[in-house]
Design an enzyme around this catalytic site. Sequence first.
Site, short mmCIF file in Angstrom:
data_model
loop_
_atom_site.label_atom_id
_atom_site.label_comp_id
_atom_site.label_asym_id
_atom_site.label_seq_id
_atom_site.Cartn_x
_atom_site.Cartn_y
_atom_site.Cartn_z
N GLY C 40 8.26 -8.79 50.74
CA GLY C 40 7.32 -9.77 51.26
C GLY C 40 8.05 -11.04 51.63
N GLY C 42 6.34 -13.91 52.90
CA GLY C 42 5.43 -15.04 53.09
C GLY C 42 5.99 -16.24 52.37
N LEU C 43 5.13 -17.19 52.08
CA LEU C 43 5.62 -18.40 51.42
C LEU C 43 6.33 -18.09 50.12
CD1 LEU C 43 2.95 -21.16 51.89
CD2 LEU C 43 5.39 -21.28 52.36
N ALA C 44 5.77 -17.21 49.31
CA ALA C 44 6.38 -16.92 48.02
C ALA C 44 7.69 -16.16 48.20
CB ALA C 44 5.41 -16.14 47.15
N ARG C 330 -15.58 -22.88 46.55
CA ARG C 330 -15.84 -21.77 47.46
C ARG C 330 -16.83 -20.75 46.90
NH1 ARG C 330 -9.70 -20.85 49.71
NH2 ARG C 330 -9.73 -22.74 50.95
N HIS C 401 -11.59 -13.04 51.08
CA HIS C 401 -10.52 -13.94 51.48
C HIS C 401 -9.28 -13.87 50.60
CE1 HIS C 401 -8.66 -17.40 53.22
NE2 HIS C 401 -8.79 -18.14 52.15
N ARG C 435 -10.21 -19.56 43.09
CA ARG C 435 -9.12 -20.44 43.52
C ARG C 435 -9.68 -21.63 44.27
NH1 ARG C 435 -6.66 -21.21 48.17
NH2 ARG C 435 -7.40 -19.33 49.17
N LEU C 441 -1.43 -21.94 49.09
CA LEU C 441 -0.12 -22.26 49.66
C LEU C 441 0.76 -22.85 48.57
CD1 LEU C 441 -1.09 -23.93 53.06
CD2 LEU C 441 -0.12 -21.67 52.71
#
Lengths: 217, 250, 639
Positions: C40, C42-44, C330, C401, C435, C441
């Site tokens: 992966g 992504g950001l992580a 949310r 989501h 969350r 992010l």
Amino acid sequence: MNTQIRKIIMACTGLFLCFFLLIHFLGNTQLFLAPEEARKSFNMYSSFLTGNIFVKLVSYVLYLSIILHAIYALIISTINRKAGGHYSTDNRGRSSKWYSRNMGILGTIILIFIVLHFQNFWYVYKFGSIGLDPWGHKDLYTVVVTAFQQGWLVIVYVIAMAALAYHLIQGISSGIRTLGLFHPKFVRWINIFGMVYAIAICVGFALMPIYIYFTHN
Amino acid sequence: MKLYLKIWRQKDRVSEGKLVEYTLDNVNTHMSFLEMLDTLNNQLITNNEEPVEFDHDCREGICGQCGVVINGIAHGPLKNTTTCQLHMREFKDNETILIEPFRAAGFPVKKDLKVDRGAFDRIISSGGYVSVNTGQAPEANTIPVGHETAEAAFDSAACIGCGACVATCKNGSAALFTSAKITQLALLPQAKEERDQRALKMIAQMDKEQFGHCSNTEACEVECPQGISVLNIARMNYEYNRASFLKFKK
Amino acid sequence: MKLDAKIPQGPLEEKWSNYKKTARLVNPANRKKLDVIVVGTGLAGASLAASMGELGYNVKAFCFQDSPRRAHSVAAQGGVNAAKNYKNDGDSVYRMFVDTLKGGDFRAREANVYRLAECSVNLIDQAVAQGVPFGREYAGYLNNRSFGGVQVSRTFYARGQTGQQLLLGTYQALMRQVDKGSVQLYSSHEMLDLVVIDGKARGIIARNLETGELERHAAHTVVLATGGFGKIYYLSTLAMGCNGSAIWRAHKKGAYFASPSWTQIHPTSLPQSGDYQSKLTLMSESLRNDGRIWVPKNLEETRLANDIPEEERDYYLERRYPAFGNLAPRDISSRAAKERIDAGHGIGALKNAVYLDFSKAIREQGQAKIAEKYGNLFNMYEKITGINAYKEPMMISPAAHFSMGGLWVDYELMTTIPGLFALGEANFADHGANRLGANSLLQASVDGYFIAPYTIANYLSDQIKVGKISTQDVAFEVAEKEAHEKLHHLLTIKGKYTVDYFHKKLGKLLYDYCGLARNKEGLEFAIKEIKKLKEEFYTDVNVTGTAGAMNAELEKAGRVADYFEIGILMCYDALTRDESCGAHFREEYQTEEGEAQRNDEQFQFISAWEWPGMVDSEPILNKEDLTFEFVQPTIRSYK
């Protein structure tokens, strides 16, 4: 050599040629004077240009610019043709101006014109037999007037000037940006300036053969 | 609505490809273009034919993975829109739609409508970054960046790397992509230390990837989903010239 | 197995620094002899791969996309939280910690959440140094906006593309290491299995998605940063390729799966318009800063939005939660929307949406200001729906989501398989049962930049003596063979239906019975139905093409095959938690006013599920008790 350097060569030679056009144009405006006066001053001007060592140097730069501009145009176009994609239906043209995509074709027309133009006047002046005017200068004026008695040649010149105008509109704005002008305001000004400059010079040049054709017939 | 599709099919990198015709009924005008392709693929699978391979992922116009040439226009008829954001309401009933992959020497076709845009990664890899290791950063507010500068940097940074600029450029030039990154980083004070090297290296890599010359037709800006300005290219030229000619090197 | 979260000793504020002080290190000269696999980008994943590369480890990074820059972190719109207190509005690390813990309905570890808030400060510094163009004040200082669930402005943003900008910063850091040779990048590669040797994670089997070839990759440690699995609902805000396969296959190799049913349903996505639809586009929650949510008071309202007078509009969030209003968290916003829609006040063609209205903000701030803040979102809205949201209100509805659940990890982000780490959305860690906006992010980045490089070094410190891991080990052979057989099995079924057909059915089942609201009966029904559907899948799916070439259908089929099993586990998880908390709303457990009713006495724990070893056996529940030393759980009220 990388894409940037090749583009810079195109821009520098192209912009120099643009500048030359202005000088050339200003000199040639003498053709619009009354015939006798025009003959005198135009011929004098021509002989002044041939005698001057500085002008000679500039003329070599000019020849070199034309040659480099053409050669690099050819190199760049060949590479670009290979690099670009080809589609079975191609409507990409909607997002750009036709003349910006066809600088090569416009340039070719202009190059052919330059050859013709050199042959018409430069060659005759340098190597042909040419009479003297009453003031003792080579009578280029008469050569010009004689040439532009031919309707077809006038048409060729006008077409070439149209091609040149479009070539310049795109070339000036593109060349300046290649040299690195990126400020939106100045780029906009340059685009307007380039447009005015190109149209003014090319319309002016085109008017010369037309004017002579109609005033001397 | 009913559609006639002509789609580029190509088995792999080395095989020759060709356009294949398909007919698709019951297309809903609210479908996205990719959902229309999904529908076609479901039809193909049901008939035991191999579905059309096409790139897509986020389907909201930001990942930059999707992109095909539709009727001779990169990302289709809507300007500044990715293929996934294009909806079938832009097409007419019984229309013939021609779908081809993005094409350029720098983007070899992998299969059907998928192309290899690895060149973009390599361009970024060659210098499109700030050389700051994790942990080195100073407190964020010690580097003020004016609002306008930050906004301008953002405008350049918004590039999604889809490659429509290359596909739409008659010269297959990657100048818009490369220049957007160079410009973003040239604008920001924290990235200025490396600006000269960055411009030189990224342009060298761009050339190596067989992309053509930018001839400032400005078509890329029109088709770019993010509307990245062609003035980025001018800025890249400036950065290059500055690095090559104006800087005195030891 | 007894779950040990390995929380360091000491006061809350000192736990992380205590950990760092005592964590073991790896000698710089030894680092290049240690292999790290990161799945992966992504950001992580990218931030970890870049950071590990910078430290000198030998890193291999994998992503299924054609470039790391396309990882789904790119799609996060609104922002990233950090306790910088630049606004002087009373923010602090502690307050952010409390907000996050409370937002998660007290179903997360205090120590983890505090560390998240603590490291948030560094993340902004790092991102700015990388050239991320965050929004700025005219004087040049960083600007903030507020976000759901909090009363301070701590959200940093880059217009509506914060995720993209943060990801590009990380991606560039990663590509810098690729250029240096410290990271080898494998894009268009999908992890098919985890290889475990002597109880330790030692490598992966990956499929080259372009050629179809199976590859073996060995390493001293494997890190999964593969994101969330919300795409299991088929209709979600996630990218088409997002999947739970990597973590699921690790789960089957022994990694516990925590709280799989905790899925955040985002309140502001575009509503579904037809059954062909492949995804629901998210409109950033930041829109709720200036947008007001309402539905018509009348049932069967036929007038256009702008024709409905003010007094006939029900601003139900402002009505029910006056303190937070449109910025309620949310889960609460989504449930409130569902409540109104179910009550018959929904709007739009399918009566499945609510209005998000900007007319007041435009009147007060001017269209230009609104355009500057949300221009790209308004454009996106118009592209998709054909409606100009400056003129009439947007229509929005809830959509799946974010997965709060994921692989169980301890304080070091290590799963129950030694040497296997899970980062970002792929782990369950910090968000509890819900969350907060702009925390995802943050969590992904913080995990990758500031936490895992320390904890992985701690693990690797004694791995140097192991020497190079060989891909010739029998474990690799077995795993590769299994992966190969699985692919071929899918190809030989040759049934009648497409993979999407099954995925859509599964998604509908989950959304109806394990979505915004759940109940015992529904969940039991769903388990039965999913099992049936899975059986049907294995007899009636049609996957075309071959395994030895690019084959998107085969990729999808493998992911959906895993989704059935994840779906079943989600239902078990929801079924065994007899309380409502955060995104998990059991209809049986609500107050008279319809708010979630937590049961701290019995359910103050994390459910960590263990693979029973056999398909169709009941999963085994392990519990990690949550203790709250510093903040006592309160009833979450946003009224």
